[in-house]
Motif scaffolding. Structure first.
Motif, short mmCIF file in Angstrom:
data_model
loop_
_atom_site.label_atom_id
_atom_site.label_comp_id
_atom_site.label_asym_id
_atom_site.label_seq_id
_atom_site.Cartn_x
_atom_site.Cartn_y
_atom_site.Cartn_z
N ALA A 151 36.57 52.27 37.74
CA ALA A 151 37.21 53.45 38.44
C ALA A 151 38.35 52.70 39.14
O ALA A 151 39.44 53.47 39.18
CB ALA A 151 36.02 53.81 39.68
N GLU A 152 38.25 51.54 39.48
CA GLU A 152 39.53 51.00 40.39
C GLU A 152 40.38 50.63 39.07
O GLU A 152 41.83 50.80 39.44
CB GLU A 152 39.21 49.85 41.29
N GLN A 153 40.22 50.11 38.27
CA GLN A 153 40.85 49.69 37.21
C GLN A 153 41.79 50.95 36.72
O GLN A 153 42.96 51.02 36.18
CB GLN A 153 40.18 49.12 35.92
N GLN A 154 41.02 52.13 36.39
CA GLN A 154 41.71 53.31 35.90
C GLN A 154 42.65 53.68 36.89
O GLN A 154 43.82 53.96 36.54
CB GLN A 154 40.69 54.52 35.70
N GLY B 34 38.37 42.60 42.45
CA GLY B 34 38.28 41.65 43.21
C GLY B 34 40.12 40.77 43.37
O GLY B 34 40.11 39.84 44.14
N GLY B 35 40.75 41.17 42.28
CA GLY B 35 41.95 40.67 42.32
C GLY B 35 43.33 41.42 42.91
O GLY B 35 42.86 42.62 43.47
N PRO C 1 41.95 38.95 35.50
CA PRO C 1 40.69 37.71 35.12
C PRO C 1 40.36 36.53 36.19
O PRO C 1 39.56 36.10 36.11
CB PRO C 1 41.23 37.38 33.92
N ASP C 2 41.64 36.26 36.88
CA ASP C 2 41.50 34.85 37.71
C ASP C 2 40.78 35.25 38.94
O ASP C 2 40.98 34.17 40.00
CB ASP C 2 42.73 34.11 37.67
N ARG C 3 40.42 36.40 39.18
CA ARG C 3 39.87 36.59 40.61
C ARG C 3 38.58 37.46 40.40
O ARG C 3 38.93 38.69 39.72
CB ARG C 3 40.76 37.46 41.54
N GLY C 4 37.35 37.27 41.12
CA GLY C 4 36.32 38.26 41.06
C GLY C 4 35.81 38.50 39.65
O GLY C 4 35.61 37.52 39.00
N VAL D 257 39.35 32.96 33.57
CA VAL D 257 38.47 34.03 33.75
C VAL D 257 37.26 33.56 34.60
O VAL D 257 36.73 32.20 34.45
CB VAL D 257 37.55 34.46 32.34
N ARG D 258 36.99 34.20 35.87
CA ARG D 258 36.02 33.72 36.88
C ARG D 258 34.76 34.29 36.16
O ARG D 258 33.46 33.63 36.36
CB ARG D 258 36.27 34.18 38.19
N PHE D 259 34.47 35.56 35.84
CA PHE D 259 33.30 36.24 35.35
C PHE D 259 33.58 37.55 34.73
O PHE D 259 34.43 38.35 35.25
CB PHE D 259 32.50 36.50 36.61
#
Length: 862
Positions: free
Chosen positions: A436-439, A479-480, A486-489, A511-513
């Protein structure tokens, strides 16, 4: 008979907790399809007509399948019409009608009286009925298309993934509404159980139990709340765990009436672990009221938390960091959405065999039932559970009834799920929803619009109220500075994959996760192509292309992504190869996906990596073909499954290219026991002649990862990665092997300075069949290094496949019953182990062995 005499709603409280007793209303159920809104009440239903037998629990799609009215290639649009279900019921006096899932807009009628309206596929309902003789229970599933017609409202973005966009107004699965990767199979019908229970004869007959287990030092504490208990004197209801018992107290709850509550302490419990790190120990919880004793739940004692320091995302179980690996589940049963216990166990056993330790239920899919979570508990598989909110703007229009109803449905859904399933020790992460946040960010919404109250306050408040012991993430990804950074959360990593980044991006992206990653059009095995896609030419046949996933609106698909890596890694021309040698093309296509996934996870699991987990998109195909699944729709593993199984082992050796620093060897011990071992490192010319052969003894500490440079093991300079390029390259294979005290290979890894498909000499394969105690074994050996050995058997299924062979080595493979074979005992979901053994014993092995560097196949037969 007036309506109040026939039925009345139960207490206004929603049903919470797991019901302890069941009495399924099995039928005979019948189903009738009508035009939308053509029939207003059951009085208008024809007594005869085109009524079909219907399974309950079940869906319209399953009923049409059983009647031979279903076209898999072109599923009918079920949301355009109404569907009536009816069943005769009889009884005297008070009864409880329990409806555990109705998809999606549903009216429930007793005779001519409407007793319930439901607008959520994920809500559970209870209705109190007073019966007198024989009645007719009717369910009307109204046209979702008609219900959504004219539904509008201000939104800050419209996702491309879902059709129609107005689907955000109702609570239903997005499966069937995502063109490009999911067949349009619509969820309609009573997809979960329906019970009709008479007035309780014993105190616990109508009880619901909510259970929570936690660690308190070395002790375990189980807390229970029980509702729906017939009146008892204080202290008459007790809870017992492992021989320890405690009496429950009773309090009056304004919403739920009498609630029995209490806890029991179990000293010095065995902790629950994911299977890669220990034993998934479980304890039975029982309730007793007088002479009546009922099982309440199975619990495990574990502590799960997140280490999010420095932007990371590390899942810790009992204080131990766990590298989480596994896959995202789309649906184990696309037509019914409620697989039984046997089917769940079969699918999840395959996940455990692949060395997965986490399964993600994504927000675009469907909640799994009790059988799924119980199997995950028993097998030691962690569950990342999204609540089923994905992609949409779920913000509420102030002062509107529709906005308030949406949030009410969301609260009910989340609270019911927590009360029923949150006690499972396998539940590791709770997530507000998916993308949802990505969209919002990718579709141009302002930064202040990315976050939503549903994920920031509504769902967290429900979790806090239930005292759930699993960490919460508001969205995946998030998270970022960008939600998908990819480097946060938490990220959805498709750098290696859809974005066609080189392999070293898996390190560069930090990548963190990755809660999603590595989606490719994965070609199924030859047997599935022969059986399920007979006559379909790979790649350019329209029937093939229908199975290849694509992003909505994109001018490319995921087969194009795979072909990009075929060209960049293997130095072949995909278009020319598939035209001139289709069999070779398919073998290369399977191998390159295995290589990509192996290399990325080797990077993420290495010593010094900042990555703490990756979940492949996705676990299984929804239809036979080159889908995202690492297991095909007939439950046969693909090349990716076999490669991941090898790189996901709890005891693992890995090799990474460190450029001018040569190669590094990484040793992983996830167990609680120190591991004595011998490490052997070799560099081979022509896949055969050792130019370097060194060994060293180690004891690898428990729960540890150790890095050893190849230069530390060699007594003289050797250009492992061919980075210095002082003259021609002398070797073509680097081989690292972890050997136990008896010299048996525990794990091995290979590094090729030249990855091209034509870089290696032929392996000179040899095969030998043996029939031992009713089982067939195939031993494959090679004189030279063999790259991506593949076994295609006409009658049996290799237990391991897509592996490398060191020169002079052999690999012994069990040929077992094919879980995807048609006929006999069905497609395999419910086959017993005994039945599979009978099939394996009766089958005669016959097939071919290929390797990427072999000039042609090697045949074998009994």
């Amino acid at each position: 008979m007036t309506a109040p005499d026939v039925c009345q709603r139960m207490a206004p409280a929603m049903p919470l907790g797991r019901p302890l007793a069941r009495q399924p209303l099995t039928g005979p159920w019948r189903m009738l399809e009508t035009e939308a809104d053509a029939i207003a009440t059951p009085l208008d239903l024809p007594a005869a007509g085109d009524w079909l037998p219907a399974p309950v629990p079940g869906t319209v799609a399953q009923a049409l399948q059983a009647a031979g009215r279903w076209c898999a290639e072109a599923p009918p649009p079920l949301h355009r019409r109404d569907y009536w279900y009816r069943v005769p019921i009889s009884g005297e006096g008070a009864h409880c009608l329990r409806l555990r899932g109705l998809a999606t807009i549903c009216e429930v009628w007793l005779d001519h009286t409407r007793v319930l309206e439901s607008r959520s596929m994920f809500a559970e309902h209870e209705v109190a009925l007073t019966l007198s003789g024989t009645h007719t229970l009717s369910l009307c599933f109204r046209s979702l298309e008609r219900a959504l017609r004219g539904r509008r409202g201000p939104v800050r973005w419209k996702p491309r993934l879902v059709s129609p966009p107005s689907l955000r107004h109702v609570r239903t699965t997005l499966l069937g509404h995502m063109p490009g990767w999911c067949p349009p199979v619509h969820a309609v019908g009573p997809w979960r159980e329906i019970d009709l229970l008479p007035a309780p004869a014993r105190p616990l007959d109508a009880a619901r139990c909510e259970t929570m287990a936690r660690l308190d030092g070395d002790d375990g504490v189980v807390s229970v709340q029980v509702r729906g208990v017939a009146p008892l004197v204080e202290g008459a209801l007790t809870v017992a765990v492992d021989g320890h018992e405690a009496a429950l107290a009773c309090r009056q709850d304004r919403e739920h009436g009498p609630v029995w509550h209490g806890s029991v302490r179990v000293p010095r419990v065995r902790k629950w672990w994911p299977h890669t790190h220990g034993e998934p120990a479980l304890y039975d919880v029982t309730l007793r009221a007088g002479a009546q004793t009922l099982p309440c739940a199975r619990v495990g004692f574990r502590h799960i938390d997140l280490d999010q320091s420095d932007g990371g995302f590390v899942v810790r179980v009992n204080g131990v960091p766990v590298f989480c690996r596994g896959a995202c589940v789309a649906s184990l049963d696309l037509h019914g959405h409620a697989p039984d216990a046997q089917a769940c166990a079969a699918w999840l056993a395959q996940a455990r065999e692949a060395n997965m330790n986490m399964i993600r239920i994504s927000g675009v899919t469907c909640y799994q039932g009790e059988a799924f979570h119980a199997a995950c508990d028993a097998m030691g598989l962690l569950v990342w559970q999204d609540f089923l909110f994905a992609n949409f703007d779920y913000s509420v229009e102030p002062g509107t009834d529709s906005g308030a109803a949406l949030l009410d449905d969301a609260r009910r859904e989340v609270r019911q799920w927590l009360a029923t399933h949150a006690h499972h020790p396998s539940v590791a992460v709770l997530c507000g929803g998916s993308e949802a946040e990505q969209q919002a960010a990718m579709l141009g919404a302002a930064r202040q619009a990315w976050r939503q109250p549903l994920f920031d306050t509504v769902i967290p408040d429900c979790i806090a109220a239930h005292g759930v012991s699993a960490p919460y993430v508001r969205n995946s990804p998030s998270g970022g500075a960008w939600p998908f950074q990819p480097d946060r959360g938490v990220s959805h990593y498709y750098g290696v994959g859809a974005y066609q980044r080189p392999l070293d991006d898996a390190r560069r992206a930090r990548v963190r996760f990755a809660a999603e990653c590595l989606a490719f059009a994965n070609v199924p095995c030859e047997r599935t192509l022969r059986e399920a896609m007979a006559g379909v030419a790979p790649v350019h046949d329209p029937r093939w292309k229908r199975t290849v996933p694509r992003d909505a609106g994109a001018c490319w698909d995921f087969e194009d992504v795979r072909d990009f890596y075929l060209q960049s890694l293997y130095a072949v021309d995909p278009a020319r190869l598939r035209r001139e040698d289709p069999a070779r093309y398919l073998h290369c296509a399977r191998a390159v996906v295995a290589e990509l996934m192996s290399e990325v996870f080797a990077e993420w699991r290495r010593a010094g990596s900042c990555c703490a987990g990756g979940l492949v998109w996705q676990w299984q195909d929804l239809v036979p073909g080159a889908g995202w699944g690492i297991v095909d729709a007939l439950r046969r593993p693909k090349s990716a499954w076999h490669a991941l199984r090898q790189v996901w082992q709890p005891l693992q050796v890995l090799l990474t290219d460190e450029g001018l620093n040569g190669v590094h060897v990484h040793l992983i011990n996830e167990t609680a026991v120190a591991q004595p071992m011998r490490l052997r490192l070799r560099c081979l010319r022509d896949g055969l002649m050792p130019l370097l052969d060194v060994s060293r003894e180690f004891t690898l500490a428990p729960r540890s990862v150790r890095c050893i440079g190849g230069a530390e093991l060699a007594d003289e300079f050797f250009d492992f990665a061919y980075a210095y390029r002082f003259g021609p390259r002398l070797h073509d294979v680097v081989h690292a092997a972890w050997l136990d005290g008896g010299g048996t290979v525990v794990s091995e890894a290979f590094y090729l300075p030249d990855r091209s498909a034509a870089a290696l000499a032929p392996p000179e394969l040899h095969a030998q069949l043996q029939h031992i105690e009713g089982q067939w074994w195939l031993t494959v050996s090679a004189r030279r290094f063999a790259r991506w050995v593949q076994i295609d058997d006409a009658n049996l299924q290799p237990a391991s496949d897509y592996f490398h062979l060191a020169p002079g080595a052999s690999h012994r493979v069990l040929l077992r019953a094919d879980v995807g074979a048609r006929g006999g005992e069905g497609r395999g979901e419910g086959r017993s182990e005994e039945g599979l053994n009978r099939l394996a014993s009766a089958a005669i092995p016959m097939g071919e062995i290929r390797a990427l560097n072999a000039p042609g196949p090697l045949g074998y037969s009994a």
